[in-house]
Every structure is written in structure tokens, then in C-alpha cells.
Write a protein that holds these residues in place. Structure first.
Motif, PDB file in Angstrom:
ATOM      1  N   GLN A 119       0.555  -1.255  -0.325  1.00 16.75           N
ATOM      2  CA  GLN A 119       0.062  -0.749   0.157  1.00 16.75           C
ATOM      3  C   GLN A 119       0.673   0.980   0.235  1.00 16.75           C
ATOM      4  O   GLN A 119       0.512   2.316  -0.648  1.00 16.75           O
ATOM      5  N   LYS A 120       2.247   1.468   0.267  1.00 17.41           N
ATOM      6  CA  LYS A 120       3.163   2.292   0.442  1.00 17.41           C
ATOM      7  C   LYS A 120       3.385   2.376  -0.794  1.00 17.41           C
ATOM      8  O   LYS A 120       4.564   3.040  -0.686  1.00 17.41           O
ATOM      9  N   ASP A 121       4.002   0.892  -1.393  1.00 17.37           N
ATOM     10  CA  ASP A 121       4.645   1.403  -2.748  1.00 17.37           C
ATOM     11  C   ASP A 121       4.244   2.264  -3.686  1.00 17.37           C
ATOM     12  O   ASP A 121       2.818   1.869  -4.337  1.00 17.37           O
ATOM     13  N   VAL A 122       4.999   3.823  -3.676  1.00 15.96           N
ATOM     14  CA  VAL A 122       4.391   4.514  -4.749  1.00 15.96           C
ATOM     15  C   VAL A 122       5.241   4.598  -6.032  1.00 15.96           C
ATOM     16  O   VAL A 122       5.986   4.578  -6.376  1.00 15.96           O
ATOM     17  N   VAL A 123       4.528   4.443  -6.751  1.00 20.77           N
ATOM     18  CA  VAL A 123       5.268   5.049  -8.435  1.00 20.77           C
ATOM     19  C   VAL A 123       4.840   6.550  -8.678  1.00 20.77           C
ATOM     20  O   VAL A 123       3.335   6.982  -8.559  1.00 20.77           O
ATOM     21  N   THR A 124       5.661   8.077  -8.843  1.00 13.64           N
ATOM     22  CA  THR A 124       5.394   9.265  -8.907  1.00 13.64           C
ATOM     23  C   THR A 124       5.250   9.031 -10.354  1.00 13.64           C
ATOM     24  O   THR A 124       6.499   9.073 -11.449  1.00 13.64           O
ATOM     25  N   THR A 125       4.156  10.008 -11.255  1.00 13.89           N
ATOM     26  CA  THR A 125       4.604   9.920 -12.631  1.00 13.89           C
ATOM     27  C   THR A 125       4.110  11.793 -12.641  1.00 13.89           C
ATOM     28  O   THR A 125       3.554  12.543 -12.426  1.00 13.89           O
ATOM     29  N   THR A 126       4.473  12.125 -14.142  1.00 17.31           N
ATOM     30  CA  THR A 126       4.093  13.024 -14.382  1.00 17.31           C
ATOM     31  C   THR A 126       2.865  13.508 -15.479  1.00 17.31           C
ATOM     32  O   THR A 126       2.450  12.390 -16.612  1.00 17.31           O
ATOM     33  N   GLU A 127       2.010  14.457 -15.278  1.00 15.74           N
ATOM     34  CA  GLU A 127       0.607  14.285 -16.113  1.00 15.74           C
ATOM     35  C   GLU A 127       0.805  15.773 -16.171  1.00 15.74           C
ATOM     36  O   GLU A 127       0.956  16.668 -15.682  1.00 15.74           O
ATOM     37  N   GLN A 128      -0.117  16.106 -17.856  1.00 13.16           N
ATOM     38  CA  GLN A 128       0.007  17.660 -18.309  1.00 13.16           C
ATOM     39  C   GLN A 128      -1.672  17.777 -17.968  1.00 13.16           C
ATOM     40  O   GLN A 128      -2.145  16.913 -18.084  1.00 13.16           O
ATOM     41  N   ARG A 129      -1.947  18.390 -17.199  1.00  9.12           N
ATOM     42  CA  ARG A 129      -3.427  18.786 -16.581  1.00  9.12           C
ATOM     43  C   ARG A 129      -3.857  20.370 -17.299  1.00  9.12           C
ATOM     44  O   ARG A 129      -2.754  21.145 -17.160  1.00  9.12           O
ATOM     45  N   CYS A 130      -4.507  20.904 -18.111  1.00 14.83           N
ATOM     46  CA  CYS A 130      -4.742  21.895 -18.989  1.00 14.83           C
ATOM     47  C   CYS A 130      -6.478  22.477 -18.016  1.00 14.83           C
ATOM     48  O   CYS A 130      -6.917  21.985 -18.189  1.00 14.83           O
ATOM     49  N   ARG A 131      -6.185  23.981 -18.370  1.00 12.02           N
ATOM     50  CA  ARG A 131      -7.768  24.464 -17.922  1.00 12.02           C
ATOM     51  C   ARG A 131      -7.561  25.656 -18.653  1.00 12.02           C
ATOM     52  O   ARG A 131      -7.010  25.724 -19.033  1.00 12.02           O
ATOM     53  N   THR A 132      -9.015  25.885 -18.484  1.00 10.30           N
ATOM     54  CA  THR A 132      -9.193  27.408 -19.432  1.00 10.30           C
ATOM     55  C   THR A 132      -9.118  28.403 -18.651  1.00 10.30           C
ATOM     56  O   THR A 132      -9.658  28.284 -17.249  1.00 10.30           O
ATOM     57  N   VAL A 133      -8.594  29.682 -18.744  1.00 12.51           N
ATOM     58  CA  VAL A 133      -8.187  30.419 -17.789  1.00 12.51           C
ATOM     59  C   VAL A 133      -9.093  32.520 -18.813  1.00 12.51           C
ATOM     60  O   VAL A 133      -8.742  31.453 -19.916  1.00 12.51           O
ATOM     61  N   GLU A 134      -9.405  32.532 -18.329  1.00  8.98           N
ATOM     62  CA  GLU A 134     -10.122  34.419 -18.391  1.00  8.98           C
ATOM     63  C   GLU A 134      -8.673  34.980 -18.368  1.00  8.98           C
ATOM     64  O   GLU A 134      -9.053  35.199 -17.972  1.00  8.98           O
ATOM     65  N   GLU A 135      -8.198  35.680 -19.801  1.00 11.82           N
ATOM     66  CA  GLU A 135      -6.980  36.877 -19.490  1.00 11.82           C
ATOM     67  C   GLU A 135      -8.371  37.968 -19.928  1.00 11.82           C
ATOM     68  O   GLU A 135      -8.746  38.512 -21.000  1.00 11.82           O
ATOM     69  N   LYS A 136      -8.386  39.603 -18.998  1.00 12.02           N
ATOM     70  CA  LYS A 136      -8.736  40.156 -19.138  1.00 12.02           C
ATOM     71  C   LYS A 136      -7.735  41.598 -19.591  1.00 12.02           C
ATOM     72  O   LYS A 136      -7.426  41.543 -18.818  1.00 12.02           O
ATOM     73  N   SER A 137      -8.612  42.795 -20.632  1.00  7.78           N
ATOM     74  CA  SER A 137      -7.149  43.307 -21.026  1.00  7.78           C
ATOM     75  C   SER A 137      -8.369  45.091 -21.362  1.00  7.78           C
ATOM     76  O   SER A 137      -9.598  44.616 -21.606  1.00  7.78           O
ATOM     77  N   THR A 138      -7.806  45.913 -21.554  1.00  6.22           N
ATOM     78  CA  THR A 138      -8.302  46.964 -21.714  1.00  6.22           C
ATOM     79  C   THR A 138      -7.347  47.068 -23.386  1.00  6.22           C
ATOM     80  O   THR A 138      -7.423  47.325 -23.431  1.00  6.22           O
ATOM     81  N   LYS A 139      -9.180  48.092 -23.784  1.00  9.30           N
ATOM     82  CA  LYS A 139      -9.164  48.579 -25.026  1.00  9.30           C
ATOM     83  C   LYS A 139      -9.482  49.338 -25.241  1.00  9.30           C
ATOM     84  O   LYS A 139     -10.083  50.194 -24.545  1.00  9.30           O
ATOM     85  N   ARG A 140      -8.655  50.703 -26.191  1.00  8.94           N
ATOM     86  CA  ARG A 140      -9.104  52.176 -25.821  1.00  8.94           C
ATOM     87  C   ARG A 140     -10.330  51.957 -26.990  1.00  8.94           C
ATOM     88  O   ARG A 140      -9.741  51.608 -28.346  1.00  8.94           O
ATOM     89  N   VAL A 141     -11.383  52.612 -27.109  1.00  5.61           N
ATOM     90  CA  VAL A 141     -12.608  52.306 -28.459  1.00  5.61           C
ATOM     91  C   VAL A 141     -12.449  53.952 -28.659  1.00  5.61           C
ATOM     92  O   VAL A 141     -13.309  54.086 -29.403  1.00  5.61           O
ATOM     93  N   GLY A 142     -12.146  54.617 -28.091  1.00  5.07           N
ATOM     94  CA  GLY A 142     -11.967  56.521 -28.309  1.00  5.07           C
ATOM     95  C   GLY A 142     -12.350  57.885 -27.650  1.00  5.07           C
ATOM     96  O   GLY A 142     -11.511  57.163 -26.885  1.00  5.07           O
ATOM     97  N   TYR A 143     -12.877  58.586 -27.719  1.00  5.37           N
ATOM     98  CA  TYR A 143     -12.486  59.615 -26.736  1.00  5.37           C
ATOM     99  C   TYR A 143     -14.220  60.530 -26.285  1.00  5.37           C
ATOM    100  O   TYR A 143     -14.439  60.813 -27.879  1.00  5.37           O
ATOM    101  N   ASN A 144     -13.984  60.522 -25.813  1.00  6.85           N
ATOM    102  CA  ASN A 144     -15.471  61.786 -25.904  1.00  6.85           C
ATOM    103  C   ASN A 144     -14.730  63.504 -25.427  1.00  6.85           C
ATOM    104  O   ASN A 144     -14.537  63.160 -24.760  1.00  6.85           O
ATOM    105  N   VAL A 145     -15.158  63.984 -26.565  1.00  5.63           N
ATOM    106  CA  VAL A 145     -15.164  65.539 -26.386  1.00  5.63           C
ATOM    107  C   VAL A 145     -15.806  66.571 -26.069  1.00  5.63           C
ATOM    108  O   VAL A 145     -16.409  66.099 -26.745  1.00  5.63           O
ATOM    109  N   THR A 146     -15.453  67.227 -25.137  1.00  5.59           N
ATOM    110  CA  THR A 146     -16.997  68.077 -25.036  1.00  5.59           C
ATOM    111  C   THR A 146     -15.950  69.378 -25.187  1.00  5.59           C
ATOM    112  O   THR A 146     -15.003  69.974 -25.051  1.00  5.59           O
TER     113      THR A 146
END
Length: 184
Positions: A119-146
Motif C-alpha cells: 500500500q505504501k509502494d507508490v510510483v510518481t509520474t508526470t501528467e499534463q493538466r490543462c484548464r481554460t483561463v480568462e485573460e482580461k485586457s483593456t482596449k481604448r475605443v475612442g475619446y468623449n470630447v466636450t
């Protein structure tokens, strides 16, 4: 008065009306403001969310595959050791009972020891785990000019950041970007 004189006066009067009207129009065009004063400029942005897959290599431990499912090796070795210890105890028929009891107890103990080790005899392996993350960025769309034109404030949206004034054409603020200056 003859007819040609009347015709001349009519044509002359009409010409005066046309010239007068064009003079008023020309005067209005000349007196209209050419620029509006920029009062305030506020950048307009929007948040853009971009999904992206992020992968990481993770160490994973699992129980090693068991080669001796029934733990025969542990049972046999424990039984032999228990039998040897049991034979060292007692005389005559008591010795035989002690040897058998030692072998049975040793067999059970050896089985349980092997079980714990497996029960204590273990084998260590490497696995690739993937997940979706959301990256937020700000985009300039223009200027409100008075702006202020003829004492009145107004607001327009432009794609460029204006300077202290904005050009006016036909009484309206021009919102198209200025042409880049020619390089000499």
C-alpha cells in the motif's frame, strides 16, 4: 420710358438682389467660427475577455502495481519465521503445537506486513493538466470630447485625442482625424 429701359432696370434689380444675397451668405460664411474650444477629453475603454488554455506538468503519485496479489511471499516468509520461533519453545507435543501456532501466526503477520508495504509502494509520474483561463485586457475605443462652440457646450466621440481646439466646418465640429503633417 421704353421697354428696353424697363428690361434693363428689371435685370439690374435682379442682379442687385442676387449680389446682395450672395454677400450676406458670404459674410455669414466668413463670420462663422473655424474652431471649437476643447473643454474636456475622456478616454473611452472597454474590457476584453480572451479565453486561453493554460497547461502545467503536475507530479502524480499512484499505488504501484502489485506483483503478488495474494501476498504469498509475505505469508510463506512469515510462516517460516513463526515456525522457527515456535519450535524453539516447548518440548514434545507442545513443541509441535508451538511450531504450528508460530507458523500460523507468523504467516498471518507476514501477510499483513506485505500488505502494508504494498500500500505504501507508490510510483510518481508526470501528467499534463490543462484548464481554460480568462485573460482580461483593456482596449481604448475612442475619446468623449466636450467642446464649446458659439458659447454652447457639446459632446462628440472621436477615434483620436484632440488638441486644444477642433476644426469646424459648416457650423459642425469635424470628428475625422487630422491628416498627418508632411515630412520635409
Amino acid at each position: 420710358m421704353d421697354k428696353s429701359m424697363i428690361k434693363g432696370m428689371a435685370v439690374g434689380g435682379l442682379a442687385m438682389v442676387v449680389l446682395g444675397a450672395s454677400g450676406v451668405t458670404g459674410y455669414k460664411a466668413l463670420t462663422q467660427p473655424k474652431f471649437a474650444d476643447v473643454v474636456a477629453v475622456k478616454e473611452v475603454t472597454e474590457t476584453v475577455v480572451t479565453p486561453r488554455e493554460r497547461c502545467e506538468n503536475v507530479a502524480v503519485q499512484r499505488t504501484a502495481p502489485v506483483k503478488d496479489q495474494n501476498r504469498i511471499a509475505g505469508t510463506v516468509v512469515g510462516g517460516l519465521a513463526g515456525g522457527l520461533l515456535g519450535s524453539a519453545v516447548g518440548n514434545g507435543s507442545g513443541k509441535t503445537v508451538a511450531t504450528v501456532a508460530g507458523a500460523v501466526a507468523g504467516g498471518y503477520a507476514g501477510n499483513q506486513v506485505q500488505k502494508n508495504m504494498q500500500q505504501k509502494d507508490v510510483v510518481t509520474t508526470t501528467e499534463q493538466r490543462c484548464r481554460t483561463v480568462e485573460e482580461k485586457s483593456t482596449k481604448r475605443v475612442g475619446y468623449n470630447v466636450t467642446y464649446r462652440l458659439d458659447g454652447k457646450d457639446g459632446t462628440v466621440r472621436t477615434t483620436f485625442k484632440p488638441g486644444a481646439t477642433m476644426p469646424v466646418k459648416n457650423g459642425e465640429v469635424v470628428t475625422t482625424p487630422p491628416e498627418p503633417a508632411a515630412k520635409s
